[in-house]
Design a protein around this motif. Structure first.
Motif, PDB file in Angstrom:
ATOM      1  N   VAL A  28       2.875  -3.643   4.116  1.00  0.00           N
ATOM      2  CA  VAL A  28       2.901  -4.383   3.237  1.00  0.00           C
ATOM      3  C   VAL A  28       2.262  -5.641   4.241  1.00  0.00           C
ATOM      4  CG1 VAL A  28       5.266  -3.818   2.395  1.00  0.00           C
ATOM      5  CG2 VAL A  28       5.176  -4.620   3.947  1.00  0.00           C
ATOM      6  N   ASN A  29       2.104  -6.590   3.172  1.00  0.00           N
ATOM      7  CA  ASN A  29       1.502  -8.189   3.885  1.00  0.00           C
ATOM      8  C   ASN A  29       2.601  -9.091   3.956  1.00  0.00           C
ATOM      9  OD1 ASN A  29       1.731  -9.206   0.884  1.00  0.00           O
ATOM     10  ND2 ASN A  29      -0.267  -9.901   1.168  1.00  0.00           N
ATOM     11  N   PRO A  30       2.113 -10.177   4.475  1.00  0.00           N
ATOM     12  CA  PRO A  30       3.190 -11.250   5.069  1.00  0.00           C
ATOM     13  C   PRO A  30       3.954 -12.081   3.704  1.00  0.00           C
ATOM     14  CG  PRO A  30       1.263 -11.474   6.755  1.00  0.00           C
ATOM     15  CD  PRO A  30       1.052 -10.773   5.914  1.00  0.00           C
ATOM     16  N   VAL A  78       1.144  -0.958   0.318  1.00  0.00           N
ATOM     17  CA  VAL A  78       0.194   0.688  -0.212  1.00  0.00           C
ATOM     18  C   VAL A  78       0.420   0.892   0.101  1.00  0.00           C
ATOM     19  CG1 VAL A  78      -2.104   1.481   1.377  1.00  0.00           C
ATOM     20  CG2 VAL A  78      -1.650  -1.330   0.982  1.00  0.00           C
ATOM     21  N   LEU A  79       0.452   1.997  -1.269  1.00  0.00           N
ATOM     22  CA  LEU A  79       1.717   3.394  -1.025  1.00  0.00           C
ATOM     23  C   LEU A  79       0.989   3.763  -1.115  1.00  0.00           C
ATOM     24  CD1 LEU A  79       2.906   2.268  -4.347  1.00  0.00           C
ATOM     25  CD2 LEU A  79       3.643   1.374  -2.879  1.00  0.00           C
ATOM     26  N   ASN A  80       1.462   5.332  -0.543  1.00  0.00           N
ATOM     27  CA  ASN A  80       0.502   6.680  -0.191  1.00  0.00           C
ATOM     28  C   ASN A  80       0.901   7.957  -1.632  1.00  0.00           C
ATOM     29  OD1 ASN A  80       3.803   7.745  -0.881  1.00  0.00           O
ATOM     30  ND2 ASN A  80       3.820   7.932   1.438  1.00  0.00           N
ATOM     31  N   THR A  81       0.579   8.707  -1.662  1.00  0.00           N
ATOM     32  CA  THR A  81       0.452   9.125  -3.069  1.00  0.00           C
ATOM     33  C   THR A  81       1.865   9.790  -3.457  1.00  0.00           C
ATOM     34  OG1 THR A  81       0.589  11.609  -1.845  1.00  0.00           O
ATOM     35  CG2 THR A  81      -2.139  10.229  -2.594  1.00  0.00           C
ATOM     36  N   ASP A  82       3.119  10.218  -3.118  1.00  0.00           N
ATOM     37  CA  ASP A  82       4.342  10.013  -3.285  1.00  0.00           C
ATOM     38  C   ASP A  82       4.759   8.474  -3.458  1.00  0.00           C
ATOM     39  OD1 ASP A  82       4.125  12.544  -2.219  1.00  0.00           O
ATOM     40  OD2 ASP A  82       4.480  12.182  -0.118  1.00  0.00           O
ATOM     41  N   GLY A  83       4.291   7.662  -3.373  1.00  0.00           N
ATOM     42  CA  GLY A  83       5.160   6.640  -4.370  1.00  0.00           C
ATOM     43  C   GLY A  83       5.505   6.144  -2.418  1.00  0.00           C
ATOM     44  N   LEU A  84       5.491   5.736  -1.658  1.00  0.00           N
ATOM     45  CA  LEU A  84       6.311   5.447  -0.702  1.00  0.00           C
ATOM     46  C   LEU A  84       5.348   4.106   0.068  1.00  0.00           C
ATOM     47  CD1 LEU A  84       8.010   8.810   1.204  1.00  0.00           C
ATOM     48  CD2 LEU A  84       8.730   6.703  -0.519  1.00  0.00           C
TER      49      LEU A  84
END
Length: 813
Positions: free
Chosen positions: A278-280, A268-274
């Protein structure tokens, strides 16, 4: 209140003008005033009002109620009736037109304002409802959903057209009981569906149901159960056929266990792509701990994107807000994982980007499967050799290289001799083993950079690049031939095959791949024509031989129907009494172009094309008919020998066919003698069963061309044949040497000890007849005693005569 663009329909001008003034004071706009139905319709078309105020009594043809019907039917505009009439009949008529309001004159401004607002609100609600229903209908159609409902205690199950298509004819006409629907559900799923339909509120379940075709389909059902009271239930639901999806899932599951059990990594990324989470599965696939990934750009883990580079902002601007492609994922240990990447934009209700969800799947197993499929696409699965596609690919490049370096390329076309008889008589499992052994022998005789491919069946092609001379290519071909001619040990059986090899050379025999293969193929057929088991180099005159074979092959189709085949009969003579014993039926082809052809010109073609069975059946029937005719002339003691192909012995059909022929022509079983070749004895157990069946019928069985095959003489002890026929290649050496005579004496002694009749074939001289008679041979046939001729060439006197010695003059010798 929203200002309306109003059309006034009023036949009283004073009333209309007063109404206009009132409306304008209320903030509305009057686009026009009409006094008749026709004028109102024209004004609607011209001015496109948002609302109509209409009197019921109008000038001209039609009144306001009729005008309301027409206007709403064409434009769906809200109409408010303003009328001085309020009697029951008028109001009932007006109600049918479904107006959006009804005011009786006189009315006040407050009432007018209220009815306009209510009409506007209702019209907006109806438009929204219609649009929603349209969207719903489109969504249902796009999702291929069927709608249905069920109500108790009436037990009425009602479905739409798609519902009927899914369930089939048993639920027509669209109204049935719930039990009728459940009866179509797979027994293993029925309890699950019944339980689901007892669950109050929303439900969803998947199950299997039977189609009219008798096959089960996978269905997906959604719905809502409302229980008003214990005896009153209402279910409204949707249904769709998900069989294609299920079958696709099954095919994917069959593709590989890895692919079925694979899990997806999620970022899952924020609007800046960071990365924000994350999942297992991400950690398991990449080897990174969650803490090591958070706060980093996803691009740090993704490399080697195959598709056009596209930013997250670009993805968010697309209509779908979605992107998918193949990307390499860098693991923590530095290795690259092949993944299928999906990027989805998450937006709020205003269309603003909130975040990006990035998922990736491990497709390493798929890439490995593709590699294997690519290997299978270019290789023969039975032998592991290359196939025609690989040959085309590699030969093109080798020809180009040879042309630039002025080198020679040899192309060898190899066809196994005797393979068809082995495959037909011993079975395909033995035939496959023979093909594998032959492929291994070919590979062991060529260099590492040479190419051997299997075209199919028992045909191989070998490409030898960088040949210094044609002699070198022929040397390799002869090495392959010697290797293939050596006996093969397949399980308990020792088999011997050979090969016919045609060789062509680049550039002298052809400039293209197809020309070279055609030249090598022509040379191979010439090797077969010359007697098989040899190597033949291409020459230009071979093309005519190939063209002749092609003409024969094409002409053979339908030759039986055109009555082009004829039977010739060669006499079998009792050597001691010069007495006619019987005949051997020999086929000839009266070809319209090439004239009368002997069997060696076309029998091999008949076997290759599969026509030998129908031709063999015709020969048996014609020969039986002829021996019956001679029996009617007084020679019931004559027998007819008929050659049978190995293909005719496939299955148990031949015994039934033989029995039918004997019954149809009313001939004695001992009047027919079936000739088989030594090569057929390789499948001893099957051939013994067939011979026993023929002997039970009373039919004699002879081994033709005895001494030329590869069977053991010991087999004769256990095979209930009645006759052996010595091949002419032995007879032609007589009188010969003492060794030749000794061989014949040994054969005769062996036959006597096994109580076998003997016939010597190919007797062409008086001396041969005499020496055979001296050695005790009882029966002969050959040109000295009679050439094969048509039945009509034997007159009745010749047939009836007990002694034939006077009939064989010089012209028959």
């Amino acid at each position: 209140m929203k200002a309306e663009n109003i059309l006034i329909v009023e036949d009283e001008p004073v009333v209309a003008l007063d109404l206009q003034q009132t409306l304008e004071e209320m903030g509305h706009q009057v686009c026009a005033i009409s006094i008749s139905m026709e004028g109102a319709i024209e004004a609607v078309a011209s001015h496109q009002p948002s609302l109509l105020l209409m009197d019921i009594h109008l000038q001209g043809h039609g009144d306001g109620i009729e005008a309301c019907h027409e206007i709403y039917r064409h434009w769906q505009l809200p109409v408010i009736f303003l009328s001085a009439y309020a009697d029951e009949k008028t109001v009932r008529r007006a109600a049918v037109a479904k107006p959006f309001g009804y005011l009786t004159k006189p009315y006040n401004k407050k009432d007018l304002n209220a009815v306009i607002q209510v009409a506007r609100s209702r019209h907006d609600a109806e438009l929204a409802l219609a649009k929603s229903e349209q969207k719903l209908a489109i969504a249902i159609e796009a999702a291929e959903l069927a709608t249905w409902e069920w109500e108790s205690p009436l037990d009425h199950l009602i479905g739409d057209e798609r519902f009927k298509l899914i369930w089939g004819s048993s639920l027509q006409p669209f109204i049935a009981s719930l039990s009728a629907m459940l009866a179509r559900v797979h027994p293993d799923d029925r309890h699950h569906v019944e339980s689901t339909l007892q669950t109050q509120g929303f439900f969803k379940c998947d199950f299997r149901a039977i189609h009219d075709s008798g096959e089960y389909a996978y269905l997906e059902m959604f719905g809502h159960l409302r229980i008003n009271r214990p005896d009153q239930k209402l279910v409204i639901g949707a249904l769709r056929d998900v069989t294609p999806r299920k079958k696709m899932e099954e095919r994917l599951q069959q593709a590989s266990i890895v692919f079925r059990t694979i899990t997806e990594g999620i970022m899952v990324l924020n609007t800046d792509g960071l990365i924000s989470s994350v999942n297992p599965a991400f950690c398991k696939l990449t080897g990174y701990a969650e803490e090591a990934a958070l706060g980093h750009y996803a691009a740090e883990f993704m490399v080697n994107r195959r598709d056009m580079e596209i930013s997250y902002a670009d993805i968010a601007c697309t209509a779908s807000g979605f992107w998918a492609g193949e990307v390499g994922c860098r693991r923590q240990d530095g290795t690259i994982l092949h993944t299928l990447l999906h990027i989805c934009t998450v937006k709020d209700q205003h269309g603003e980007v909130l975040q990006f969800v990035q998922t990736f799947s491990d497709i390493s197993a798929i890439r490995e499967a593709e590699r294997q499929l690519l290997h299978l696409a270019y290789h023969d699965p039975l032998t592991g050799l290359g196939n025609r596609y690989l040959l085309d690919q590699n030969l093109e490049s080798e020809l180009a290289r040879a042309l630039s370096h002025q080198r020679i390329v040899a192309i060898m076309f190899i066809d196994l001799d005797g393979f068809k008889a082995i495959n037909d008589s011993l079975g395909h499992h033995i035939g496959d083993r023979v093909i594998q052994e032959a492929a291994g022998r070919i590979v062991r005789q060529i260099r590492r950079h040479d190419e051997a491919v299997r075209l199919g069946g028992d045909e191989f092609v070998v490409m030898i690049p960088d040949v210094l001379s044609s002699g070198e290519g022929l040397l390799v071909a002869n090495k392959i031939l010697r290797s293939l001619s050596a006996p093969m040990q397949i399980d308990e059986q020792k088999l011997v095959i050979g090969a016919s090899i045609g060789v062509a050379f680049f550039p002298q025999d052809g400039q293209t791949l197809s020309d070279l293969l055609s030249a090598a193929d022509s040379a191979m057929y010439e090797a077969k024509r010359q007697g098989k088991g040899r190597v033949c180099a291409y020459s230009s005159d071979l093309v005519e031989n190939v063209r002749t074979r092609l003409n024969l092959e094409q002409g053979m189709h339908g030759a039986l129907q055109r009555n082009e085949f004829v039977l010739f009969y060669q006499p079998v003579i009792d050597l001691y009494e010069s007495r006619l014993m019987g005949f051997e039926a020999l086929i000839r082809w009266n070809h319209p172009e090439f004239g009368l052809l002997p069997p060696d010109k076309f029998i091999s073609i008949a076997e290759d094309t599969g026509l030998i069975e129908s031709i063999g059946s015709w020969v048996l029937d014609q020969a039986a008919a002829q021996i019956k005719k001679w029996a009617q002339q007084g020679r019931q003691d004559l027998f007819m020998a008929v050659n049978v192909s190995a293909r005719q012995f496939r299955g148990n059909y031949f015994l039934n066919e033989l029995k039918t022929v004997l019954q149809r022509h009313e001939i004695l079983p001992e009047q027919i003698e079936i000739e088989i070749t030594e090569s057929m004895l390789q499948d001893f157990h099957s051939i013994r069963k067939m011979v026993l069946g023929m002997r039970e019928l009373g039919v004699s069985v002879a081994i033709d061309d005895f001494g030329t095959g590869y069977s053991s003489l010991a087999l004769l002890k256990y095979l209930p044949v009645t006759r052996i026929k010595i091949d002419r290649s032995f007879v032609i050496s007589l009188p010969g040497t003492a060794r030749d005579v000794g061989l014949f004496s040994a054969i005769m002694q062996m036959a006597n000890s096994l109580e076998l009749n003997v016939t010597a074939e190919g007797v062409e001289t008086y001396d041969q007849s005499q020496i055979l008679r001296t050695m005790g041979y009882p029966a002969v046939q050959g040109y000295f005693w009679g050439r094969p001729v048509a039945a009509e060439d034997y007159d009745e006197v010749w047939i009836k005569n007990s002694s034939v010695s006077g009939y064989f003059l010089d012209e028959n010798k």
